[in-house]
Scaffold this active site. Structure first.
Site, mmCIF file in Angstrom:
data_model
loop_
_atom_site.group_PDB
_atom_site.id
_atom_site.type_symbol
_atom_site.label_atom_id
_atom_site.label_comp_id
_atom_site.label_asym_id
_atom_site.label_seq_id
_atom_site.Cartn_x
_atom_site.Cartn_y
_atom_site.Cartn_z
ATOM 1 N N ASP A 1 35.064 16.725 -21.467
ATOM 2 C CA ASP A 1 36.515 16.643 -21.425
ATOM 3 C C ASP A 1 36.946 16.008 -22.755
ATOM 4 O O ASP A 1 36.135 15.335 -23.395
ATOM 5 C CB ASP A 1 36.947 15.785 -20.231
ATOM 6 C CG ASP A 1 38.449 15.641 -20.145
ATOM 7 O OD1 ASP A 1 39.143 16.659 -20.299
ATOM 8 O OD2 ASP A 1 38.927 14.509 -19.933
ATOM 9 N N CYS B 1 0.848 -1.186 0.000
ATOM 10 C CA CYS B 1 0.000 0.000 0.000
ATOM 11 C C CYS B 1 0.887 1.241 0.000
ATOM 12 O O CYS B 1 1.622 1.497 0.958
ATOM 13 C CB CYS B 1 -0.903 -0.012 1.228
ATOM 14 S SG CYS B 1 -1.804 1.533 1.474
ATOM 15 N N CYS C 1 0.166 3.878 2.692
ATOM 16 C CA CYS C 1 0.610 3.390 4.003
ATOM 17 C C CYS C 1 2.119 3.529 4.131
ATOM 18 O O CYS C 1 2.641 3.890 5.193
ATOM 19 C CB CYS C 1 0.228 1.922 4.189
ATOM 20 S SG CYS C 1 -1.502 1.564 3.807
ATOM 21 N N ASP D 1 36.296 11.804 -17.183
ATOM 22 C CA ASP D 1 36.702 10.439 -16.852
ATOM 23 C C ASP D 1 36.418 10.067 -15.413
ATOM 24 O O ASP D 1 36.605 8.922 -15.016
ATOM 25 C CB ASP D 1 38.186 10.205 -17.179
ATOM 26 C CG ASP D 1 39.108 11.135 -16.407
ATOM 27 O OD1 ASP D 1 38.661 11.693 -15.394
ATOM 28 O OD2 ASP D 1 40.259 11.312 -16.823
ATOM 29 N N ASP E 1 38.798 14.650 -13.173
ATOM 30 C CA ASP E 1 37.841 15.742 -13.326
ATOM 31 C C ASP E 1 36.845 15.832 -12.175
ATOM 32 O O ASP E 1 35.761 16.389 -12.338
ATOM 33 C CB ASP E 1 37.080 15.575 -14.656
ATOM 34 C CG ASP E 1 37.995 15.680 -15.859
ATOM 35 O OD1 ASP E 1 38.807 16.617 -15.886
ATOM 36 O OD2 ASP E 1 37.910 14.817 -16.746
#
Length: 722
Positions: free
Chosen positions: A423, A13, A16, A617, A621
């Site tokens: 990049d 549910c 619920c 990568d 970075d």
């Protein structure tokens, strides 16, 4: 901060579940709690100093108060997702008989359980009452008996929940609506509404479970066992018991259980479960192999390099689990909306029942009937069930295609992307560098320049350094290297055999006072200096990936406004790549900190609502990945750093996967919006028609369970990512 997962088994549910999640979040010990309706997992975060057992006891009490028939247990999530044929015994913390309708269980998977047999008998009695409509003395008892057989559990739960202070739930509303129908002598309709409500709930539960199983099947990459090689022979054991350094054997047709290095054997492996690639890979001795791959033909002996908890398959399953906890804005909105929807509709029902008869003097029974229609459709389950399933299905489908999305919030954010920043090296280009040309200055030899350059680069993991070492192809005596310094954004400074050697860009030589002129080349140039004298240069070229042009074209077709490239390479190299791929902008010769500054400027120029994606990568970075609205790591398969740094991980080296991720995100959002419009639209229409006396309780039942069923079935479409 400690994170734990608790399974609420049998909780089907959605409204619920939302109540339980909200209540747990109010606990002072809990920093955050999030329930995934798709996996039944309640994830909690709490301080290290607090004991888990005490917290678990409080959660058990909350669940027992709100939904006493739900089983609370702690269990390894990976077992819940993937272990079907080799189950491990659960540690059950509390629980009762699975007999909670809506359905919190009672064998909801079987059509011949007690509840369904009871409903079927009630339906037969109801049919008898309809047939014997001429005889009221028989008809009424049949209706009453059939009503209690069909809806007795609903009435019982409603009474029990009222005693616990839980009034406005679906059980109470259905009980009031059908008892109200009896009160105004609409006996057949009262029984019929309860009957079709129960049937609708049954089909809804079946659809929800099927959706859950479909999602789990996409993630069924968890290995069930491992063949451990011992002195006595092979021993079949759990992957969790294997240690680093052990040797395992993977037979044809078996799934690789742990990450490792192949010691013996050669085979083709199926990687589609992890990468989405349909073409098998050939592996041989010395190659790295990852858990989750399927061995197709050869026999492989593998040295284990990571324990199961750190293996690729574990990290992926953990990532997908956590993804369901990071909810999309749409999910959060619907959760908040659901809290107000039911009380407002109930208030509307009360007003419809009381005000019109007083004002117009019409029969109270007529307006009470109209009010009962409001009560039947006052549960927001269609929204609260289908939307989380939709987002989780999108995340699961994306993972099957080799795209790991860390949360529904990122999946939804991909819909608003208008700027993509790439990049260059390893993202748009292969990152496989080859020495193309070596030029030497007067007084130096080619072999001398190459040897000293290789020795200077020996400690670097950069692809350019590796290409120089590969070109040298000789033994490097590290004992001859007296000192070594890596200068960020410039290159290497080393003392080799008593000589000062510089290997890097032109900035490095100028910084160290070496006279040298910048050369013009379409490749990357490494300048070499020996004892403050320019010794020569090594030109290295990278190759653009075949997939890059396809990716750029696809992204432009999807309406991405700006495609930009950042690189530390020379301008002429960056310009060549940019022109070949037809990018909108490029920035070259950037130091790591420069990339951050450039990305800040790009963010300022994009549209206010538009999202910026950075694709890199995932290792070098990390700062820009974190700064972007959505950080995407390329080629993240097996890379801890990539998975840690990014919001989305593309598990192959294909940039076009980003376009596929955006397509999946858009399809998911489209299906979610369809469900919102369907649920609110139908409920709104039936509410209006009911208020004017046009709609009956039959239409109201359809607007409740019927629409919920349709919404769940619609959500399952997102699993088809192609």
């Amino acid at each position: 901060m400690i994170k734990k997962d608790i399974i609420l088994d049998g909780l089907n549910c959605a409204s619920c579940a939302a109540k339980i999640e909200n209540k747990v979040n109010t606990m002072k010990e809990i920093k955050s709690a999030s329930f995934s309706f798709a996996t039944k997992v309640l994830s909690i975060e709490y301080e290290d100093s607090l004991g888990f057992e005490a917290i678990l006891d409080k959660i058990k009490k909350i669940v027992n108060t709100l939904e006493p028939d739900v089983i609370v247990k702690t269990k390894n999530y990976y077992e819940e997702l993937g272990r079907h044929n080799h189950p491990i015994k659960d540690e059950c913390c509390s629980g009762h008989d699975h007999s909670h309708g809506h359905s919190h269980g009672e064998g909801s998977h079987s059509l011949l359980n007690k509840k369904n047999v009871r409903i079927a008998l009630g339906a037969l009695l109801f049919l008898g009452g309809v047939i014997l409509k001429q005889n009221q003395y028989i008809q009424l008892p049949l209706y009453i008996f059939s009503y209690f057989l069909i809806g007795g559990d609903v009435l019982l739960r409603a009474a029990r929940n009222i005693m616990r202070g839980q009034v406005f739930d679906e059980n109470f509303l259905m009980a009031i609506a059908t008892i109200g129908a009896f009160a105004i002598k609409e006996y057949p309709e009262g029984v019929a509404v309860m009957l079709f409500y129960q049937i609708g709930e049954l089909f809804q539960d079946i659809a929800v479970e099927r959706s859950r199983k479909s999602i789990k099947s996409l993630l069924n990459i968890r290995p069930d066992y491992a063949n451990l090689k011992t002195e006595e022979g092979l021993v079949v054991t759990k992957p969790e018991l294997i240690k680093v350094g052990n040797t395992i054997v993977v037979k044809p047709g078996e799934r690789v259980p742990l990450d490792g290095i192949i010691l013996e054997g050669e085979s083709m492996v199926e990687t589609s479960a992890l990468t989405g690639e349909s073409v098998p890979r050939r592996v041989k001795a010395g190659d790295t192999i990852l858990s989750g791959f399927v061995n197709t033909n050869g026999l492989l002996n593998i040295e284990v390099k990571k324990e199961f908890g750190e293996s690729t398959v574990s990290r992926i399953l953990d990532l997908v689990q956590n993804a369901s906890n990071k909810k999309a804005p749409t999910e959060n909105f619907i959760t908040k909306f659901a809290r107000f929807y039911t009380p407002l509709v109930v208030i509307g029902a009360a007003l419809v029942a009381i005000i019109p008869p007083i004002v117009t003097g019409e029969a109270f029974a007529d307006w009470l009937y109209r009010a009962l229609i409001f009560l039947v459709i006052s549960c927001p389950c269609a929204l609260v069930i289908s939307i989380p399933l939709g987002f989780f299905g999108g995340i699961g489908g994306a993972s099957k295609s080799g795209i790991l999305v860390k949360g529904g919030n990122y999946l939804e954010a991909l819909n608003g992307v208008d700027t993509v920043v790439f990049d260059k090296t390893g993202t748009l280009t292969q990152g496989v560098f080859k020495v193309r040309e070596i030029n030497v200055a007067e007084g130096f030899t080619r072999s001398e320049v190459l040897r000293l350059a290789a020795m200077a680069e020996i400690h670097s993991n950069h692809p350019i350094a590796k290409s120089i070492i590969e070109e040298y192809n000789g033994e490097v005596d590290e004992g001859l290297i007296n000192s070594y310094e890596e200068i960020s954004g410039h290159g290497i400074k080393a003392n080799i055999e008593g000589k000062e050697v510089l290997a890097g860009n032109i900035k490095l030589l100028h910084r160290e006072g070496v006279a040298a002129s910048q050369l013009d080349s379409s490749g990357t140039i490494v300048y070499i200096s020996i004892d403050k004298k320019f010794a020569g240069s090594i030109t290295i070229s990278d190759i653009i990936k075949e997939d890059s042009a396809k990716a750029i074209k696809a992204l432009k077709k999807q309406g991405i406004k700006k495609l930009i490239m950042l690189t530390g390479d020379l301008d002429n190299v960056a310009k060549q790549v940019s022109e070949e791929l037809r990018l909108d902008e490029y920035y070259s010769e950037l130091l790591p900190e420069d990339k951050v500054n450039v990305l800040e400027r790009i963010k300022e120029t994009k549209s206010e609502k538009g999202k910026l994606v950075f694709v890199g990568d995932g290792i070098n970075d990390a700062p820009v990945l974190a700064m972007a609205d959505i950080g995407v790591a390329m080629g993240g398969l097996g890379s801890d750093a990539a998975i840690e740094a990014a919001d989305v991980v593309l598990m192959t080296d294909e940039p076009s996967k980003l376009s596929e991720a955006i397509s999946i995100a858009r399809k998911t959002k489209k299906i979610v919006l369809q469900n919102i419009i369907l649920a609110l639209g139908v409920k709104g229409i039936v509410l209006i028609l009911g208020a004017f006396g046009v709609a009956t309780m039959w239409e109201a039942v359809f607007a409740d369970v019927g629409v919920a069923l349709l919404a769940v079935l619609n959500s399952m479409r997102v699993l088809k990512t192609k």
